[in-house]
Enzyme design. Structure first.
Site, PDB file in Angstrom:
ATOM      1  N   LYS A  79      -5.149   2.346  12.109  1.00  0.00           N
ATOM      2  CA  LYS A  79      -5.312   3.270  10.993  1.00  0.00           C
ATOM      3  C   LYS A  79      -6.794   3.608  10.869  1.00  0.00           C
ATOM      4  O   LYS A  79      -7.637   2.711  10.973  1.00  0.00           O
ATOM      5  CB  LYS A  79      -4.794   2.610   9.705  1.00  0.00           C
ATOM      6  CG  LYS A  79      -4.822   3.521   8.477  1.00  0.00           C
ATOM      7  CD  LYS A  79      -4.202   2.818   7.258  1.00  0.00           C
ATOM      8  CE  LYS A  79      -4.149   3.729   6.041  1.00  0.00           C
ATOM      9  NZ  LYS A  79      -3.509   3.080   4.882  1.00  0.00           N
ATOM     10  N   SER A 154      -0.005   5.655   2.348  1.00  0.00           N
ATOM     11  CA  SER A 154      -1.043   6.382   3.051  1.00  0.00           C
ATOM     12  C   SER A 154      -1.073   6.169   4.560  1.00  0.00           C
ATOM     13  O   SER A 154      -1.734   6.925   5.267  1.00  0.00           O
ATOM     14  CB  SER A 154      -2.395   5.962   2.479  1.00  0.00           C
ATOM     15  OG  SER A 154      -2.666   4.601   2.778  1.00  0.00           O
ATOM     16  N   SER A 178       1.352   1.302   0.826  1.00  0.00           N
ATOM     17  CA  SER A 178       0.985   2.198   1.936  1.00  0.00           C
ATOM     18  C   SER A 178       1.432   1.766   3.327  1.00  0.00           C
ATOM     19  O   SER A 178       1.283   2.524   4.277  1.00  0.00           O
ATOM     20  CB  SER A 178      -0.533   2.416   1.950  1.00  0.00           C
ATOM     21  OG  SER A 178      -0.918   3.282   0.900  1.00  0.00           O
TER      22      SER A 178
END
Lengths: 526, 498
Positions: A79, A154, A178
């Site tokens: 990420k 997210s 997330s």
């Protein structure tokens, strides 16, 4: 027991160990898929192709010398909230669009040391603030199950990448859901470890007392294999837990007969979409079939989880993001004539709408005269919520329920309604408020869209969660289902599709041992 | 006309002498090229996290124990949020609620005033900011982050100081203490020891506090006293001429001897303090506190009292000796070398030693700008010189010459006395010979003396000293002169007829 899917962590690791293929071949295969397919999903912000090949060759060398670890040569995507030395680390923000990190996050360092090959950096909501990955400066991520819909957020880039087969596993972070929410929306296994289990060093902070690194993968087994390498105490993170790391892999197969499962009644009521309720209900029955017992529990303060979270997380974010001021690094607005203007313009232009909304809300919550009413009160509620869970875990081993009230929603649907967007996290934030661990596991479909079963565990109970999830996945094959869109045109439909049920109905999921080369599908991005 | 009472509280920032910074491993300390002592944590890079320096905690506890403060079993670091170019994270990690030490007091003895205890509110740990450099960057500003993250102990007194001199005494006392404890080098030029003063005035007898002004960063004792003195007068003048004191931050300008309002970040006074979520509450265990307590040195006040009692020193001498721990150590080592303890002579030797340490030695150090640990005469050497004064080998005046020679060459006093023939003449016969020769050479003055002009004795002493080349023991010469003159009165020398 079925052989692991060939594009899973376990499958690739086994293939590399047997010498079926080289790490370089694996890396090239994934890089080719990214090249061919990611224009549909926008799951990567940066693809580090050269570095991946280099690392893969190093893994192959190590294997020839006999010094390769189990994961050596297995690709991973990070990420883009984790710092990667020499590679830009954008946090999905214009503010850091050209920021090249000066050091590796502990997570990145540990996985590199284990020999994993970095494919690139995945898309995310700006600074991880969002539940749909639509707030990214680099554009929204599309759900591989339906490109008209969000991948969740997210960590939407990590989720879409794994769901579309553009990475076997990806790191992710979970501040209010997330990891778990995109896992649910993309049909993946996503683990949010106990707060402090995985180092936050090098993880760009959103809300420090909530942020936790974790993983998105196809199966609990894959998560277990990688988590073992990245969990543990880190003296560079003062909030990291100095507790021994369990052997997650060894505990996967333990029987779960006698497991006490708690259900929260409200999570099976009208606010939850029928398809979700049914799928999760069926999943719980599968667990009962494996010998678990089910009892109702109460989480008295569950209904104030969202407001509590949305008071505290923005407060921390307002302070954490103060360092992005245009002075030392990152975006600096041109044409300013004073320090004041430098701050105002750099931050106004460098941050997106959602980030600014949260900075403002958080600043307000911490302001003189409001602190006690907002921040102070929310802190007290946070303790009450944690107490709720503590009491619950005196009676049960895990809490089961839906990860989200609905499956993936349409892109753009909630952009103008922040409250609706925030409610996507209604079942996930409690875990972050209490610092617990939880996993979202594919549990079927609502219509054509994946549904996630959330299993919440007590502090440091990752091994138990992965054990339960793995046993569930041995009894079901939802986790093997593949989005049709991610299948190369002309390829064999490998996984089962959305109408499947529990295992017993055939050979779905066990794809052939030889993966055909990817063929770019004709369909472009929306 | 009203009588006004000034009310002053001090906030002292002492830079702690840790090797590394408060929350990073970068080296602490001043003087390096800009931005060469700042790591990713000090620069506030994305993703970095603070890790508390345990040594700074130890030093704060050391201070707390020395002033009799309560050591918090659990203290919390908080973020103080504000934007400033040399504040890399946009917040300073400090302590707000739950500081590491609370309460305690220090005792001051302002010149001419009685001893008084000044209460402390707290002492807390915090990180320093960087520096903005305005010279050499054209219209821009340079940022040097070497200082960013340096550990500071902020020591806050009660608003219980009532005059500029008291405030300076208070600051001096804290200055002595932090150096004594080895937690701060006290260097005010480099900013290692800085002081802000909150000043207000109120009608005498009132218990409420008036609006205060905060005078920032005054970097010498003299300036603190002058700045506060100025500010007190300014406020009184303002009120008496019908004005009102506004709460504000002011800067002291020593060149113009005035304070001026400061326009800067202090305008915004909502720092949105909240507990730093990157740092867990710090547990300061009883065992740790006990360990620090065991390692505490004898403190200045106790040592002053002991020196006064044990060596029979005057209050002023004893107080001066404890202005630095090194001076007190030097004194005690020198006193030991000067003579064994216990006897009447030893007490004389100790007092003499104190005079020499506070007088000649301090003067020599001052002239060359040296610290006492850089003195060119060791404590042992000074003690052995004092011993030679006490036993009459050299006179006080000769000893000064010996001291100067020691300072220059580092040689032992006895070697210098020997080599330069500086040994005092104390032999009775030799002195008598000198005296007789002087009296014989000056019959007219002898007659004056015998005629009642006793002040001529000084002339004779001078002549004896001159004849001896300065080596005669003046006390002995004096005594012998009186004896011989008395004898001449009684029995005039042969050959002289009445």
């Amino acid at each position: 027991m079925t052989a692991p899917a060939p594009d899973s962590v376990a499958g690739i690791a086994a293939g590399l160990a047997r010498g079926d293929f080289s790490a370089e071949e694996v890396a090239r295969r994934f890089l080719a898929r990214i090249e061919a397919l990611d224009s549909r999903f926008n799951s990567y912000i940066t693809v580090t192709a050269e570095r991946a090949i280099e690392e893969a060759r190093r893994a192959d060398d190590a294997r020839r010398r006999g010094s390769a670890g189990f994961l050596a040569g297995v690709p991973v995507a990070h990420k883009d909230l984790f710092c990667t030395r020499g590679v830009r680390t954008t946090c999905g923000s214009r503010m850091l669009a050209n920021h090249v990190a000066a050091y590796d996050a502990t997570v990145v360092e540990l996985l590199r040391r284990s020999g994993m090959v970095t494919l690139g950096k995945t898309n995310l909501d700006e600074f991880a603030m969002g539940s749909s990955t639509e707030s990214s400066h680099f554009g929204p991520v599309c759900n591989p199950w339906d490109p008209e819909r969000v991948a969740g957020g997210s960590s939407g880039g990590s989720a879409a990448a794994v769901a579309a087969g553009l990475a076997p596993v990806a790191t992710a972070t979970d501040t209010g859901g997330s990891i778990r929410q995109p896992a649910a929306l993309c049909g993946l296994t996503g683990l949010k470890p106990t707060y402090g289990r995985v180092s936050r060093h090098g993880l760009v902070a959103f809300a420090s007392s909530f942020d936790q690194g974790g993983l998105l993968a196809r199966s609990a087994e894959d998560v277990a294999l990688v988590l073992g390498e990245m969990a543990g105490f880190d003296e560079r993170d003062s909030t990291s837990l100095d507790a021994p790391v369990d052997d997650y892999r060894a505990r996967l197969e333990a029987p779960i007969a006698g497991l006490r499962i708690g259900l929260v009644e409200e999570q099976f009521e009208d606010g939850v979409e029928a398809g979700v309720r049914e799928a999760v209900g069926a999943a719980v029955r599968v667990l009962e079939g494996l010998g678990a017992t089910v009892r109702p529990i109460r989480l008295e303060y569950a209904d104030v989880g969202i407001p509590t979270y949305y008071m505290l997380a923005p407060a921390e974010c307002s302070s954490n993001l103060s360092r992005f001021d245009g002075v030392r690094y990152g975006f600096r607005a041109p044409g300013v004539s004073s320090v004041e203007e430098l701050y105002v313009e750099s931050r106004t232009q460098g941050f997106g709408v959602e980030v600014k909304r949260r900075i403002l809300a958080g600043t307000y919550a911490l302001s003189k005269g409001y602190y006690d009413a907002y921040y102070g009160k929310a802190q007290r509620l946070r303790r009450l919520i944690a107490d709720d869970y503590r009491r619950a875990f005196e009676e049960v081993d895990v809490i089961a329920g839906p990860t989200t009230p609905t499956p993936a929603f349409r892109l753009g649907d909630r952009l103008d309604d922040p409250i609706a967007m925030y409610l996507a996290d209604v079942f996930t934030v409690g875990v972050n408020l209490a610092g617990l661990c939880a996993v979202s596991v594919p549990a079927g479909f609502a219509g054509s869209l994946p549904v996630g079963l959330q299993l919440t565990g007590n502090h440091l109970e990752e091994a138990r969660l992965l054990n339960v999830a793995h046993r569930f996945q041995q009894a079901t094959d939802w986790h093997l289902a593949r989005p049709p869109l991610a299948e190369p045109a002309g390829g064999t439909p490998a996984g089962r599709t959305q109408d499947g049920g529990t295992r017993g109905g055939g050979t779905q999921g066990a794809a052939g041992a030889s993966e055909p080369g990817p063929t770019p599908a004709a369909r472009g991005r929306r | 006309m009203n009588a006004w009472q000034p009310v002053i509280g001090l906030e002292v920032h002492a830079r702690l002498l840790t090797r590394s910074k408060l929350f990073s491993g970068a080296p602490a300390g001043y003087g390096a090229a800009p931005n060469t002592r700042a790591c990713a944590i000090d620069l506030g890079f994305p993703g970095v996290l603070p890790v508390l320096n345990r040594e700074a905690v130890r030093m704060a506890v050391r201070f707390g124990l020395a002033v009799g403060a309560r050591i918090a079993p659990r203290c919390i670091f908080a973020r103080k949020n504000y934007f400033y170019p040399d504040l890399p994270k946009g917040y300073q990690i400090s302590q707000y609620e739950d500081p590491i030490t609370a309460g305690g007091s220090i005792t001051i003895e302002p010149a001419g005033g009685p001893r008084r205890d000044i209460g402390l509110v707290r002492a807390h740990l915090e990180e320093d900011a960087g520096r903005s450099v305005h010279e050499g960057f054209g219209r821009g500003t340079g940022i040097d982050l070497n200082r960013a993250g340096t550990p500071l102990l902020e020591i806050v007194t009660e608003p219980a100081i009532h005059g500029a001199a008291e405030a300076a005494a208070c600051m001096r006392k804290i200055h002595t203490l932090v150096r004594w404890l080895g937690i701060c080098d006290g260097n005010m030029q480099e900013g290692s020891f800085r002081c802000d003063a909150n000043v207000s005035v109120r009608p005498a007898g009132s218990q409420t506090l008036g609006p205060r002004s905060e005078i920032k960063n005054v970097n010498s004792f003299r300036f603190v006293e002058r700045a506060i003195g100025y500010e007190i007068e300014r406020q009184i003048d303002l009120i008496e001429s019908g004005g009102e004191v506004v709460q504000e931050t002011r800067l002291y300008d020593p060149d113009r001897h005035e304070t001026r309002p400061m326009r800067d970040k202090e305008d915004a006074d909502d720092y949105r303090y909240f507990p730093d979520p990157d740092l867990l509450p710090v547990a300061v265990g009883e065992a740790f506190v006990a360990e620090v307590r065991d390692g505490l040195p004898e403190l200045p006040d106790a040592r002053r009292d002991r020196l006064a009692g044990q060596y029979g020193l005057g209050a002023a001498d004893a107080a001066q000796l404890v202005s630095y721990r090194e001076v007190a150590d030097y004194f005690e080592a020198a006193a030991e070398a000067a003579g064994s303890a216990g006897s009447e002579d030893a007490a004389d030797a100790a007092r003499l030693t104190a005079n020499w340490v506070n007088g000649e030695l301090a003067g020599a150090l001052n002239r060359e700008g040296l610290r006492i640990d850089e003195a060119r005469v060791t404590a042992g050497q000074l003690g052995r010189l004092v011993r030679r004064i006490a036993d009459g080998t050299v006179s006080g005046r000769m000893a000064k010459a010996v001291f100067d020679a020691m300072w220059g060459s580092g040689e032992e006093p006895d070697a210098i006395i020997e080599a330069r023939g500086l040994r005092q003449v104390t032999d009775a016969g030799e002195i008598e010979g000198l005296v007789d020769a002087v009296l014989d050479a000056h019959p007219a003055q002898v007659d004056q003396y015998l005629g009642g002009a006793e002040k001529v004795l000084g002339f004779f002493v001078g002549q004896v000293m001159k004849r001896s080349g300065g080596k005669a023991d003046p006390r002995q010469a004096n005594r012998t002169l009186r004896e011989r003159l008395a004898r001449r009165r009684d029995e005039p020398p042969a050959g002289q007829t009445p």
